[in-house]
Structure formats: structure tokens, C-alpha cells
Design an enzyme around this catalytic site. Structure first.
Site, short mmCIF file in Angstrom:
data_model
loop_
_atom_site.label_atom_id
_atom_site.label_comp_id
_atom_site.label_asym_id
_atom_site.label_seq_id
_atom_site.Cartn_x
_atom_site.Cartn_y
_atom_site.Cartn_z
N GLU A 116 0.84 -1.21 0.00
CA GLU A 116 0.00 0.00 0.00
C GLU A 116 0.87 1.26 0.00
O GLU A 116 2.08 1.20 0.21
CB GLU A 116 -0.91 0.04 1.23
CG GLU A 116 -2.35 -0.41 0.98
CD GLU A 116 -3.15 0.60 0.17
OE1 GLU A 116 -2.56 1.59 -0.33
OE2 GLU A 116 -4.35 0.39 0.02
N ARG A 174 -7.25 1.23 12.81
CA ARG A 174 -5.87 1.49 12.39
C ARG A 174 -5.93 2.58 11.33
O ARG A 174 -7.00 2.96 10.86
CB ARG A 174 -5.21 0.23 11.83
CG ARG A 174 -5.80 -0.27 10.51
CD ARG A 174 -4.86 -1.30 9.89
NE ARG A 174 -5.39 -1.93 8.70
CZ ARG A 174 -5.33 -1.45 7.47
NH1 ARG A 174 -4.79 -0.25 7.27
NH2 ARG A 174 -5.81 -2.11 6.45
N ASN A 224 -5.09 4.09 7.51
CA ASN A 224 -5.04 3.52 6.18
C ASN A 224 -4.32 4.48 5.23
O ASN A 224 -3.15 4.77 5.42
CB ASN A 224 -6.45 3.18 5.69
CG ASN A 224 -6.44 2.10 4.62
OD1 ASN A 224 -5.59 1.23 4.63
ND2 ASN A 224 -7.38 2.15 3.69
N GLU A 247 -12.94 -4.41 9.65
CA GLU A 247 -13.67 -4.10 8.42
C GLU A 247 -15.18 -4.34 8.56
O GLU A 247 -15.84 -4.80 7.63
CB GLU A 247 -13.09 -4.87 7.23
CG GLU A 247 -11.63 -4.58 6.99
CD GLU A 247 -11.03 -5.31 5.80
OE1 GLU A 247 -11.80 -5.98 5.06
OE2 GLU A 247 -9.81 -5.24 5.61
N ASN A 262 -10.18 5.69 2.15
CA ASN A 262 -9.15 5.49 1.15
C ASN A 262 -8.98 6.72 0.26
O ASN A 262 -9.85 7.59 0.23
CB ASN A 262 -9.48 4.28 0.26
CG ASN A 262 -8.54 3.11 0.50
OD1 ASN A 262 -7.33 3.28 0.55
ND2 ASN A 262 -9.10 1.92 0.69
N ASP A 269 -10.00 1.44 -4.08
CA ASP A 269 -8.95 1.51 -3.06
C ASP A 269 -8.26 2.87 -3.18
O ASP A 269 -8.94 3.89 -3.32
CB ASP A 269 -7.98 0.34 -3.25
CG ASP A 269 -7.27 -0.06 -1.97
OD1 ASP A 269 -6.77 0.82 -1.25
OD2 ASP A 269 -7.19 -1.28 -1.67
#
Length: 289
Positions: free
Chosen positions: A17, A100, A102, A121, A147, A195
């Protein structure tokens, strides 16, 4: 170079990522969230180096003056890759222990825009934040997976993605840096979920599609212009880099793939590159003050 994405580092990341092209170093940096790693390579996938991170790190963004700010659960940390030392920049979300961090982005003014998410999630506990001048402000809330924070070239439009909602939203950027007029920009169709995203110099919005084996390019008006197919299911984000910013680098993931899917996509989790006609926008540096 073929327009088909080519794997430049087949490292089989669990959740690759947050790719960024470091302007001074001319290097690509990215994280593997689940393996607690920060990776680096050049445009050809060589000159590789890896650092251990203190937990699941959603992003590592470059700082004016050297080093990175890394996003881990409930805090921003400054990381010095030379010494390996981490120092705390700020802490938050004590009331959201299941979260957390992202995706993240550096704005033209050196501010950090980033999102949190429910690590399981399932809960809509994710929020969108801006950190600038030592102050953390919340700008959106109630999202399971945040995102793709990114700005248009004229800095008047901000984009943010609700992954499970399959939507990319646009906001107007106010003179004081706050956001207004949240509206639907694009809806990603099956298969897959939107994403991370990046914007090129023409204002086109490039969206990686997790479980969709592709990257989609949208016009500033939200029309789908182009689809780039990948040989792996989970594409997580692209970054424009190279000396002319006309190479798109893409991180991918093995997360959630079955053994049969892994066998059918042996390059899953690798880093890919493909050429683009329109250059990307330059990577900005964080100003911590």
C-alpha cells in the site's frame, strides 16, 4: 515499454500500500501494512531496502527536512531511516481502539490528509483527518474503510473514497483548508472495491480497484476514460514517478486470496509499473513546523 503493467518487484506483499515517489531521492517507497514493513526501490525495482515498522503502518510520507511521517494505529510517528528511530508527532482516537490508519496524502501546503478504518472491516468507525501546524482536525466520519485522499491540480477539489460504499466523493476546498459540499464523484462497478487513488496533471483521477484486477481513470467530470487491466486481483494504489512523472507504479496484495487464486496469480503482492501519457502531480513534502 508496454502499456501492460510489468512487475518490477515480485515481493508477494500481504497488503502492499501507500506508494510514493520521493522527489529528491528518485526512489519509490511503499508499505506492507500487515507485515509491518516499509520498502524502497528505484524505478526499475532495484536498489531495494526494507525497514521494520512498529505495527500496522498505513502510510509513510516524506518530510521537508528528511525522514517520514508514518501512520500507525492511533498515532503519527516521525521515522528517521538513517538511525531507525521513531518519535511521536501526535496521538488520537483513544476512543476507537479497533481502528488502524489507512491511506494518506501530503497537500501542497505540507498538511497531511489521512483516514482511519475499522481493522475488522465491519464497524463504521473510520474518519478523515488533516494534520497541519501541530493541529489535528476531523473532516469526515462514519466510514468502514477510508481510502484515496487526493487533490485536483488547481487544489480546489478534494477526493476521498468510501471503499465499502464503492464510491469516490468530491469536496470543495475552502480558503481556510476545510472541506465543503461533499458529493458523489464516481461509483466503481463490479467486480471489486475502490482503493487508493492519485490525480494526474490533467486532473484525471486514477482509482485502484481491490478484487477488481484493474486501475480505472476518471475525467475531472467523473466519466470513466480508461481501464488498465492487471494480472493480479488486488490492486491497492498507484503513484506517478520516474524523472518525468510519466510512470505509474502500483502496489498490490495477496490478502484474502485462496491457494487457487495465489496459484493463478503468482505475481500477486508485487509492485508493478506502466507508462502514462499525462504526467502525475509531484509529491509534496510534509511541513511539521
Amino acid at each position: 515499454m508496454s502499456t501492460t503493467p510489468q512487475c518490477i518487484w515480485p515481493l508477494a506483499a500481504t497488503l502492499g500500500e501507500g506508494p510514493i515517489w520521493h522527489p529528491a531521492e528518485q526512489m519509490l517507497y511503499f508499505v506492507d501494512i500487515k507485515q509491518h514493513k516499509l520498502h524502497r526501490c528505484d524505478a526499475q525495482g532495484e536498489n531495494r531496502r526494507t525497514w521494520d515498522m512498529p505495527g500496522e503502518t498505513g502510510f509513510a510520507l516524506p518530510v521537508d527536512g528528511g525522514g517520514f511521517v508514518c501512520g500507525v494505529a492511533g498515532k503519527l510517528l516521525r521515522f528517521d531511516p538513517t538511525s531507525g528511530e521513531f518519535t511521536t508527532v501526535t496521538t488520537f482516537e483513544d476512543d476507537r481502539p479497533g481502528n488502524r490508519l489507512n491511506d494518506g496524502h501530503v497537500a501542497h501546503d505540507g498538511a497531511i490528509w489521512f483516514g482511519s478504518m475499522d481493522n475488522a472491516e465491519t464497524a463504521a468507525s473510520g474518519a478523515l483527518y488533516r494534520y497541519a501546524g501541530g493541529e489535528l482536525t476531523r473532516h469526515d466520519d462514519g466510514i468502514i474503510i477510508t481510502n484515496g485522499p487526493a487533490f485536483s491540480p488547481d487544489r480546489k477539489t478534494f477526493y476521498h473514497t468510501d471503499t465499502f460504499g464503492k464510491t469516490v466523493h468530491a469536496f470543495d476546498v475552502q480558503a481556510d483548508g476545510t472541506l465543503a459540499n461533499k458529493r458523489l464523484f464516481a461509483t466503481v462497478k463490479e467486480p471489486g472495491w475502490p482503493d487508493g487513488s492519485a490525480v494526474d496533471a490533467a486532473g484525471n483521477v486514477w482509482v485502484a480497484v481491490f478484487r477488481g484486477a484493474r486501475v480505472e481513470c476518471y475525467s475531472p467530470a467523473g466519466a470513466l476514460l480508461r481501464t488498465v487491466a492487471f494480472p493480479v486481483p488486488n490492486v491497492t494504489k498507484i503513484a506517478f514517478g520516474g524523472p518525468d512523472l510519466k510512470t505509474a507504479f502500483a502496489t498490490t496484495a495477496t490478502k484474502g486470496l485462496t491457494e487457487d487464486e495465489r496459484a493463478a496469480a503468482p505475481l500477486a503482492g508485487g509492485v508493478f509499473a506502466f507508462p502514462v501519457d499525462v504526467p502525475g502531480l509531484p509529491q509534496h513534502l510534509i511541513k511539521l513546523g
